[in-house]
Scaffold this motif. Structure first.
Motif, PDB file in Angstrom:
ATOM      1  N   GLN A  72     -16.693  -6.051  46.830  1.00 43.48           N
ATOM      2  CA  GLN A  72     -15.728  -6.710  46.285  1.00 43.48           C
ATOM      3  C   GLN A  72     -14.934  -6.316  44.986  1.00 43.48           C
ATOM      4  O   GLN A  72     -13.723  -6.251  44.901  1.00 43.48           O
ATOM      5  CB  GLN A  72     -15.960  -8.319  46.338  1.00 43.48           C
ATOM      6  CG  GLN A  72     -16.355  -8.957  47.525  1.00 43.48           C
ATOM      7  CD  GLN A  72     -16.993 -10.401  47.168  1.00 43.48           C
ATOM      8  OE1 GLN A  72     -17.545 -10.600  46.067  1.00 43.48           O
ATOM      9  NE2 GLN A  72     -17.186 -11.219  48.187  1.00 43.48           N
ATOM     10  N   VAL A  73     -15.917  -5.802  44.480  1.00 45.15           N
ATOM     11  CA  VAL A  73     -15.325  -5.275  43.111  1.00 45.15           C
ATOM     12  C   VAL A  73     -14.568  -3.876  43.330  1.00 45.15           C
ATOM     13  O   VAL A  73     -13.574  -3.751  42.918  1.00 45.15           O
ATOM     14  CB  VAL A  73     -16.520  -4.964  42.011  1.00 45.15           C
ATOM     15  CG1 VAL A  73     -16.152  -4.109  40.898  1.00 45.15           C
ATOM     16  CG2 VAL A  73     -16.964  -6.330  41.550  1.00 45.15           C
ATOM     17  N   LYS A  74     -15.122  -2.917  44.180  1.00 47.75           N
ATOM     18  CA  LYS A  74     -14.388  -1.875  44.575  1.00 47.75           C
ATOM     19  C   LYS A  74     -12.974  -2.175  45.114  1.00 47.75           C
ATOM     20  O   LYS A  74     -12.099  -1.742  44.892  1.00 47.75           O
ATOM     21  CB  LYS A  74     -15.098  -0.938  45.468  1.00 47.75           C
ATOM     22  CG  LYS A  74     -16.305  -0.460  45.365  1.00 47.75           C
ATOM     23  CD  LYS A  74     -16.796   0.489  46.509  1.00 47.75           C
ATOM     24  CE  LYS A  74     -18.190   1.027  46.016  1.00 47.75           C
ATOM     25  NZ  LYS A  74     -18.874   1.957  47.064  1.00 47.75           N
ATOM     26  N   GLU A  75     -12.843  -3.184  45.995  1.00 48.19           N
ATOM     27  CA  GLU A  75     -11.543  -3.640  46.483  1.00 48.19           C
ATOM     28  C   GLU A  75     -10.487  -4.151  45.406  1.00 48.19           C
ATOM     29  O   GLU A  75      -9.307  -3.918  45.455  1.00 48.19           O
ATOM     30  CB  GLU A  75     -11.661  -4.730  47.660  1.00 48.19           C
ATOM     31  CG  GLU A  75     -12.351  -4.468  48.806  1.00 48.19           C
ATOM     32  CD  GLU A  75     -11.436  -3.559  49.630  1.00 48.19           C
ATOM     33  OE1 GLU A  75     -10.188  -3.753  49.735  1.00 48.19           O
ATOM     34  OE2 GLU A  75     -11.897  -2.567  50.202  1.00 48.19           O
ATOM     35  N   HIS A  76     -11.203  -4.817  44.387  1.00 55.71           N
ATOM     36  CA  HIS A  76     -10.383  -5.262  43.325  1.00 55.71           C
ATOM     37  C   HIS A  76      -9.942  -4.065  42.540  1.00 55.71           C
ATOM     38  O   HIS A  76      -8.562  -3.911  42.154  1.00 55.71           O
ATOM     39  CB  HIS A  76     -11.247  -6.092  42.604  1.00 55.71           C
ATOM     40  CG  HIS A  76     -10.355  -6.997  41.486  1.00 55.71           C
ATOM     41  ND1 HIS A  76      -9.231  -7.767  42.012  1.00 55.71           N
ATOM     42  CD2 HIS A  76     -10.441  -6.952  40.109  1.00 55.71           C
ATOM     43  CE1 HIS A  76      -8.813  -8.382  40.646  1.00 55.71           C
ATOM     44  NE2 HIS A  76      -9.441  -7.839  39.533  1.00 55.71           N
ATOM     45  N   VAL A  77     -10.843  -3.052  42.407  1.00 54.87           N
ATOM     46  CA  VAL A  77     -10.289  -1.984  41.615  1.00 54.87           C
ATOM     47  C   VAL A  77      -9.207  -1.041  42.363  1.00 54.87           C
ATOM     48  O   VAL A  77      -8.232  -0.657  41.743  1.00 54.87           O
ATOM     49  CB  VAL A  77     -11.586  -0.901  41.481  1.00 54.87           C
ATOM     50  CG1 VAL A  77     -10.997   0.496  40.748  1.00 54.87           C
ATOM     51  CG2 VAL A  77     -12.505  -1.418  40.463  1.00 54.87           C
ATOM     52  N   PHE A  78      -9.386  -1.013  43.602  1.00 56.83           N
ATOM     53  CA  PHE A  78      -8.406  -0.447  44.473  1.00 56.83           C
ATOM     54  C   PHE A  78      -7.038  -1.033  44.273  1.00 56.83           C
ATOM     55  O   PHE A  78      -5.865  -0.583  44.120  1.00 56.83           O
ATOM     56  CB  PHE A  78      -8.788  -0.180  45.802  1.00 56.83           C
ATOM     57  CG  PHE A  78      -9.828   0.645  46.267  1.00 56.83           C
ATOM     58  CD1 PHE A  78      -9.987   2.010  45.407  1.00 56.83           C
ATOM     59  CD2 PHE A  78     -10.758   0.373  47.247  1.00 56.83           C
ATOM     60  CE1 PHE A  78     -11.107   2.614  45.892  1.00 56.83           C
ATOM     61  CE2 PHE A  78     -11.817   1.323  47.368  1.00 56.83           C
ATOM     62  CZ  PHE A  78     -11.679   2.505  46.875  1.00 56.83           C
ATOM     63  N   GLU A  79      -6.935  -2.418  44.231  1.00 58.54           N
ATOM     64  CA  GLU A  79      -5.916  -3.202  44.028  1.00 58.54           C
ATOM     65  C   GLU A  79      -5.109  -3.181  42.787  1.00 58.54           C
ATOM     66  O   GLU A  79      -3.971  -3.197  42.635  1.00 58.54           O
ATOM     67  CB  GLU A  79      -6.147  -4.736  44.501  1.00 58.54           C
ATOM     68  CG  GLU A  79      -6.581  -5.110  45.990  1.00 58.54           C
ATOM     69  CD  GLU A  79      -6.991  -6.470  45.927  1.00 58.54           C
ATOM     70  OE1 GLU A  79      -7.212  -7.512  45.148  1.00 58.54           O
ATOM     71  OE2 GLU A  79      -7.494  -6.723  46.830  1.00 58.54           O
ATOM     72  N   LEU A  80      -5.994  -3.013  41.637  1.00 59.03           N
ATOM     73  CA  LEU A  80      -5.467  -2.729  40.149  1.00 59.03           C
ATOM     74  C   LEU A  80      -4.879  -1.524  40.188  1.00 59.03           C
ATOM     75  O   LEU A  80      -3.841  -1.282  39.578  1.00 59.03           O
ATOM     76  CB  LEU A  80      -6.625  -3.000  39.416  1.00 59.03           C
ATOM     77  CG  LEU A  80      -7.116  -4.207  39.109  1.00 59.03           C
ATOM     78  CD1 LEU A  80      -8.476  -4.470  38.247  1.00 59.03           C
ATOM     79  CD2 LEU A  80      -6.084  -5.290  38.541  1.00 59.03           C
ATOM     80  N   GLU A  81      -5.515  -0.492  40.884  1.00 58.16           N
ATOM     81  CA  GLU A  81      -5.047   1.022  40.783  1.00 58.16           C
ATOM     82  C   GLU A  81      -3.694   1.031  41.511  1.00 58.16           C
ATOM     83  O   GLU A  81      -2.769   1.725  41.079  1.00 58.16           O
ATOM     84  CB  GLU A  81      -5.974   2.000  41.440  1.00 58.16           C
ATOM     85  CG  GLU A  81      -7.265   2.011  40.632  1.00 58.16           C
ATOM     86  CD  GLU A  81      -8.154   3.080  41.280  1.00 58.16           C
ATOM     87  OE1 GLU A  81      -8.263   3.213  42.512  1.00 58.16           O
ATOM     88  OE2 GLU A  81      -9.132   3.737  40.477  1.00 58.16           O
ATOM     89  N   ASP A  82      -3.640   0.207  42.724  1.00 56.98           N
ATOM     90  CA  ASP A  82      -1.986   0.335  43.318  1.00 56.98           C
ATOM     91  C   ASP A  82      -1.129  -0.439  42.373  1.00 56.98           C
ATOM     92  O   ASP A  82      -0.010   0.224  42.271  1.00 56.98           O
ATOM     93  CB  ASP A  82      -2.466  -0.340  44.650  1.00 56.98           C
ATOM     94  CG  ASP A  82      -3.229   0.472  45.658  1.00 56.98           C
ATOM     95  OD1 ASP A  82      -3.172   1.716  45.490  1.00 56.98           O
ATOM     96  OD2 ASP A  82      -3.627  -0.342  46.853  1.00 56.98           O
ATOM     97  N   SER A  83      -1.513  -1.488  41.860  1.00 53.74           N
ATOM     98  CA  SER A  83      -0.664  -2.122  40.863  1.00 53.74           C
ATOM     99  C   SER A  83      -0.352  -1.143  39.717  1.00 53.74           C
ATOM    100  O   SER A  83       1.086  -1.122  39.277  1.00 53.74           O
ATOM    101  CB  SER A  83      -1.119  -3.481  40.483  1.00 53.74           C
ATOM    102  OG  SER A  83      -1.475  -4.311  41.515  1.00 53.74           O
TER     103      SER A  83
END
Length: 105
Positions: A72-83
């Motif tokens: 879940q944390v990895k997914e959130h990091v990917f979302e933040l990187e995209d943003s």
């Protein structure tokens, strides 16, 4: 003499026959005590083994939970990187516009 040796041997034999049941009784008692002690140790080992199995199962469950949280944390990091990437693109576009607006004409 041979006769006295025979009598001495017979006396020893009688003493040994008299002592044998007593020795056997003591030996049986000692074996019973050892068996009881071994049973106690076996029960303790069995209980310790059960506790280890339970502990191991809990550790496995905890690990699985942590692995799920990590995903879940990895997914959130990917979302933040995209943003972040989108924001960087927008910032670059705004800088370019500002440069165009401020450029002398």
């Amino acid at each position: 003499t041979a006769m006295s040796q025979l009598q001495a041997t017979q006396t020893e034999l009688k003493q040994a026959q008299t002592m044998a049941p007593m020795n056997q009784s003591n030996h049986s008692l000692q074996q019973a005590k050892e068996i009881t002690e071994l049973k106690k140790l076996l029960m303790q080992a069995s209980q310790a083994g059960s506790q280890l199995v339970q502990s191991n199962q809990q550790l496995i469950a905890d690990k699985e939970k942590l692995m799920t949280e990590l995903e879940q944390v990895k997914e959130h990091v990917f979302e933040l990187e995209d943003s972040n990437s989108v924001f960087e693109t927008e910032i670059q576009e705004l800088r370019r516009r500002i440069e165009v607006e401020l450029a002398p004409r």
